[in-house]
Scaffold this motif. Structure first.
Motif, PDB file in Angstrom:
ATOM      1  N   VAL A 219      -6.643  -8.645   5.847  1.00  0.00           N
ATOM      2  CA  VAL A 219      -5.781  -9.589   5.122  1.00  0.00           C
ATOM      3  C   VAL A 219      -5.826  -9.298   3.631  1.00  0.00           C
ATOM      4  O   VAL A 219      -4.784  -9.234   2.965  1.00  0.00           O
ATOM      5  CB  VAL A 219      -6.208 -11.047   5.422  1.00  0.00           C
ATOM      6  CG1 VAL A 219      -5.418 -12.024   4.546  1.00  0.00           C
ATOM      7  CG2 VAL A 219      -5.987 -11.371   6.891  1.00  0.00           C
ATOM      8  N   GLN A 220      -7.010  -9.111   3.093  1.00  0.00           N
ATOM      9  CA  GLN A 220      -7.117  -8.824   1.658  1.00  0.00           C
ATOM     10  C   GLN A 220      -6.537  -7.453   1.308  1.00  0.00           C
ATOM     11  O   GLN A 220      -6.069  -7.249   0.185  1.00  0.00           O
ATOM     12  CB  GLN A 220      -8.582  -8.911   1.230  1.00  0.00           C
ATOM     13  CG  GLN A 220      -9.142 -10.326   1.320  1.00  0.00           C
ATOM     14  CD  GLN A 220     -10.621 -10.407   1.001  1.00  0.00           C
ATOM     15  OE1 GLN A 220     -11.329  -9.393   0.991  1.00  0.00           O
ATOM     16  NE2 GLN A 220     -11.113 -11.607   0.756  1.00  0.00           N
ATOM     17  N   GLY A 221      -6.543  -6.528   2.268  1.00  0.00           N
ATOM     18  CA  GLY A 221      -5.937  -5.215   2.057  1.00  0.00           C
ATOM     19  C   GLY A 221      -4.445  -5.193   2.301  1.00  0.00           C
ATOM     20  O   GLY A 221      -3.819  -4.129   2.297  1.00  0.00           O
ATOM     21  N   VAL A 422      -8.501   2.396   5.924  1.00  0.00           N
ATOM     22  CA  VAL A 422      -9.613   2.249   4.981  1.00  0.00           C
ATOM     23  C   VAL A 422      -9.163   2.555   3.550  1.00  0.00           C
ATOM     24  O   VAL A 422      -9.485   1.822   2.603  1.00  0.00           O
ATOM     25  CB  VAL A 422     -10.798   3.150   5.394  1.00  0.00           C
ATOM     26  CG1 VAL A 422     -11.812   3.262   4.261  1.00  0.00           C
ATOM     27  CG2 VAL A 422     -11.468   2.610   6.650  1.00  0.00           C
ATOM     28  N   ASP A 423      -8.417   3.645   3.372  1.00  0.00           N
ATOM     29  CA  ASP A 423      -7.962   4.015   2.026  1.00  0.00           C
ATOM     30  C   ASP A 423      -7.024   2.958   1.449  1.00  0.00           C
ATOM     31  O   ASP A 423      -7.095   2.650   0.246  1.00  0.00           O
ATOM     32  CB  ASP A 423      -7.263   5.376   2.064  1.00  0.00           C
ATOM     33  CG  ASP A 423      -8.238   6.516   2.331  1.00  0.00           C
ATOM     34  OD1 ASP A 423      -9.449   6.316   2.107  1.00  0.00           O
ATOM     35  OD2 ASP A 423      -7.784   7.587   2.788  1.00  0.00           O
ATOM     36  N   LYS A 424      -6.152   2.417   2.282  1.00  0.00           N
ATOM     37  CA  LYS A 424      -5.225   1.381   1.809  1.00  0.00           C
ATOM     38  C   LYS A 424      -6.000   0.137   1.381  1.00  0.00           C
ATOM     39  O   LYS A 424      -5.671  -0.505   0.380  1.00  0.00           O
ATOM     40  CB  LYS A 424      -4.226   1.025   2.910  1.00  0.00           C
ATOM     41  CG  LYS A 424      -3.177   0.028   2.465  1.00  0.00           C
ATOM     42  CD  LYS A 424      -2.119  -0.200   3.534  1.00  0.00           C
ATOM     43  CE  LYS A 424      -1.077  -1.200   3.037  1.00  0.00           C
ATOM     44  NZ  LYS A 424      -0.008  -1.438   4.028  1.00  0.00           N
ATOM     45  N   MET A 425      -7.051  -0.206   2.148  1.00  0.00           N
ATOM     46  CA  MET A 425      -7.888  -1.350   1.768  1.00  0.00           C
ATOM     47  C   MET A 425      -8.549  -1.113   0.416  1.00  0.00           C
ATOM     48  O   MET A 425      -8.596  -2.010  -0.435  1.00  0.00           O
ATOM     49  CB  MET A 425      -8.953  -1.600   2.842  1.00  0.00           C
ATOM     50  CG  MET A 425      -8.418  -2.032   4.197  1.00  0.00           C
ATOM     51  SD  MET A 425      -9.759  -2.159   5.411  1.00  0.00           S
ATOM     52  CE  MET A 425      -8.838  -2.466   6.926  1.00  0.00           C
ATOM     53  N   ARG A 426      -9.041   0.100   0.217  1.00  0.00           N
ATOM     54  CA  ARG A 426      -9.714   0.420  -1.047  1.00  0.00           C
ATOM     55  C   ARG A 426      -8.751   0.334  -2.222  1.00  0.00           C
ATOM     56  O   ARG A 426      -9.126  -0.072  -3.328  1.00  0.00           O
ATOM     57  CB  ARG A 426     -10.346   1.801  -0.954  1.00  0.00           C
ATOM     58  CG  ARG A 426     -11.600   1.822  -0.066  1.00  0.00           C
ATOM     59  CD  ARG A 426     -12.118   3.219   0.165  1.00  0.00           C
ATOM     60  NE  ARG A 426     -13.360   3.195   0.955  1.00  0.00           N
ATOM     61  CZ  ARG A 426     -13.830   4.238   1.630  1.00  0.00           C
ATOM     62  NH1 ARG A 426     -13.156   5.402   1.609  1.00  0.00           N
ATOM     63  NH2 ARG A 426     -14.948   4.126   2.311  1.00  0.00           N
ATOM     64  N   GLU A 427      -7.484   0.724  -1.989  1.00  0.00           N
ATOM     65  CA  GLU A 427      -6.473   0.630  -3.047  1.00  0.00           C
ATOM     66  C   GLU A 427      -6.265  -0.811  -3.491  1.00  0.00           C
ATOM     67  O   GLU A 427      -5.881  -1.075  -4.626  1.00  0.00           O
ATOM     68  CB  GLU A 427      -5.152   1.215  -2.560  1.00  0.00           C
ATOM     69  CG  GLU A 427      -5.165   2.732  -2.403  1.00  0.00           C
ATOM     70  CD  GLU A 427      -3.894   3.236  -1.734  1.00  0.00           C
ATOM     71  OE1 GLU A 427      -2.987   2.393  -1.499  1.00  0.00           O
ATOM     72  OE2 GLU A 427      -3.817   4.441  -1.438  1.00  0.00           O
ATOM     73  N   GLY A 429      -8.643  -3.030  -3.608  1.00  0.00           N
ATOM     74  CA  GLY A 429      -9.880  -3.578  -4.137  1.00  0.00           C
ATOM     75  C   GLY A 429     -10.889  -3.994  -3.099  1.00  0.00           C
ATOM     76  O   GLY A 429     -11.902  -4.610  -3.429  1.00  0.00           O
ATOM     77  N   VAL A 430     -10.633  -3.670  -1.817  1.00  0.00           N
ATOM     78  CA  VAL A 430     -11.570  -3.993  -0.743  1.00  0.00           C
ATOM     79  C   VAL A 430     -12.488  -2.793  -0.536  1.00  0.00           C
ATOM     80  O   VAL A 430     -12.039  -1.643  -0.598  1.00  0.00           O
ATOM     81  CB  VAL A 430     -10.816  -4.337   0.560  1.00  0.00           C
ATOM     82  CG1 VAL A 430     -11.789  -4.678   1.676  1.00  0.00           C
ATOM     83  CG2 VAL A 430      -9.847  -5.491   0.329  1.00  0.00           C
ATOM     84  N   SER A 431     -13.753  -3.055  -0.269  1.00  0.00           N
ATOM     85  CA  SER A 431     -14.716  -1.957  -0.054  1.00  0.00           C
ATOM     86  C   SER A 431     -15.272  -2.037   1.369  1.00  0.00           C
ATOM     87  O   SER A 431     -16.368  -2.586   1.587  1.00  0.00           O
ATOM     88  CB  SER A 431     -15.855  -2.039  -1.084  1.00  0.00           C
ATOM     89  OG  SER A 431     -15.341  -1.962  -2.395  1.00  0.00           O
TER      90      SER A 431
END
Length: 442
Positions: A219-221, A422-427, A429-431
């Motif tokens: 959700v956050q991603g 995973v990469d989209k989540m990191r973009e 701000g999610v780790s």
């Protein structure tokens, strides 16, 4: 001795006459009591109108006081009849008659009225018949009209079906004669007065802690999520719970047939569809609301449930900048959910080729959550799958988490496949911790 001769014998005939006389006596006593109760009820209702200007708007405590005083003024009333009349009259005026105790019972999640004399409930996940009943079809009709008075909806011969939302958030569906052969049938789905959070769902065993953490990342991603499942499988509850992960700085527009979502965010615009009026005008469909929501500058669009042509508009919204949108639909598995989406897009009448529809689905939908209601009444999130793309004209999926059924229960398990987002989540701000996908608890 043959059965015919035994039945015609004197002892049997005498016993039969005695039994029938007792039955007639009991029926006459019941009818007499019903007549007395009806007379008392009418007298007390007249007294209420004299003493309280608008009884329906009076405080419940004041109603109890006035009714109790009127009942106590008649010494001929039996104490048990007094208590019954006190409760039923107050429920009739300030609540929904015989079913008000069920509305007040937090263990009851569904109320099913199959005509005036048959009322079932789902309590603690189990279906059971109650001893409650309405006096007659007219009484049931009056209570139904009172329920609908809060909603602005109507039901009559020209419009014998209705979906509505009660003031406490419960969802009501009703159907009347001649569509319903048995007469008025009402189904009320209650929702917890305190919205269930993801922590509640983890504690209840609906999903594991690892699955909850993944959904928070999703959700956050800003992944687009579809929640799939059967009737009463907990789709709306899950949608409510995971929507709490949406940031307070985002603008949310929700669209529903009958508003059920209870989001905690302040910047939330709820929209509700509307049926046509008696002249057949004024209908506002889910599809119309989805289209208009795009002009309201939403960061997220939440559709309570997609059932038809609005699926096309929802997919287009997801593909044109409204990432992180959420919706629910009825289906038996993640694969069935995508197949249903194809069918619903075809209902839009745009004559799109199947490959184009599948391309839309593959690029719009990121995650499919599958909910199920088990035989014991419990709800489980049985699968979380990701859409991995299109291959040879077919939408591909990979399961990230699943619920494995076992002889005496079951367990949640990570499949070992790492999320492709995973990469989209990191973009965003999610780790995400990759160990979660190997089955390690967060």
């Amino acid at each position: 001795m043959p059965l015919k001769d035994r039945l015609s014998g004197k002892p049997f005939a005498q016993a039969y006459r005695v039994a029938m006389e007792r039955q007639r006596g009991a029926e006459a006593k019941e009818q007499d009591l019903a007549a007395q109760t009806a007379e008392m009820r009418g007298r007390i209702q007249e007294a209420l109108l004299r003493r309280i200007e608008v009884p329906e708007r009076a405080d419940r405590g004041r109603l109890v006081q006035v009714v109790a005083e009127e009942l106590d003024a008649d010494p001929t009333i039996h104490p048990r009849v007094r208590d019954y009349l006190l409760q039923s009259l107050v429920d009739e005026i300030s609540g929904f008659g015989p079913i008000q105790p069920l509305m007040d019972d937090p263990r009851v999640t569904e109320i099913m009225i199959n005509g005036p004399e048959t009322i079932y409930v789902e309590r603690d996940g189990r279906l059971e018949r109650t001893s409650l009943r309405f006096r007659n079809e007219e009484h049931l009709g009056i209570v139904l009209e009172k329920m609908l008075a809060f909603t602005g909806r109507r039901i009559d011969e020209s419009s014998p079906l209705v979906d509505a939302r009660l003031p406490d958030g419960s969802r009501l569906h009703a159907v009347i004669h001649p569509i319903s052969v048995r007469g008025t049938v009402v189904t009320i789905r209650k929702f917890s007065r305190e919205p269930l959070t993801i922590e509640h769902l983890v504690a209840n065993g609906t999903l594991s802690r690892a699955m909850a953490t993944y959904l928070q990342w999703a959700v956050q991603g800003r992944l687009n999520i579809v929640i799939s499942g059967g009737t009463a499988s907990g789709k709306t509850t899950t949608l409510n719970a995971i929507s709490a992960f949406i940031g307070s700085d985002e603008r949310i527009v929700s669209i529903e047939d009958a508003a059920e979502l209870r989001l905690q965010q302040v910047h939330w615009v709820p929209l509700e569809a509307r049926p046509a009026n008696a002249e057949g005008r004024g209908e506002v469909t889910i599809r119309m609301l989805v289209r208009n929501a795009l002009r309201m500058r939403p960061d997220r669009i939440l559709v309570g449930e997609v059932r038809g042509a609005e699926a096309l508009d929802m997919l287009q919204a997801m593909n044109t900048g409204h990432e992180g949108s959420l919706t629910t639909l009825h289906a038996n598995s993640p694969r069935d959910a995508l197949n249903r989406l194809e069918t619903m897009v075809l209902m839009a009448g745009m004559d799109l080729p199947l490959l184009a529809i599948r391309q839309q689905i593959a690029s719009a939908i990121n995650v499919v959550i599958q909910q199920a209601r088990l035989p014991d009444g419990s709800r489980r999130m049985v699968s979380i799958a990701e859409v991995s793309g299109l291959e040879e004209g077919n939408v591909q999926m990979q399961e990230i988490f699943r619920y494995e059924f076992e002889p005496h229960g079951g367990r949640f398990r990570a499949t070992g496949i790492v999320s492709r987002f995973v990469d989209k989540m990191r973009e965003r701000g999610v780790s995400p911790a990759l160990s979660l996908f190997r089955g390690e608890e967060p």
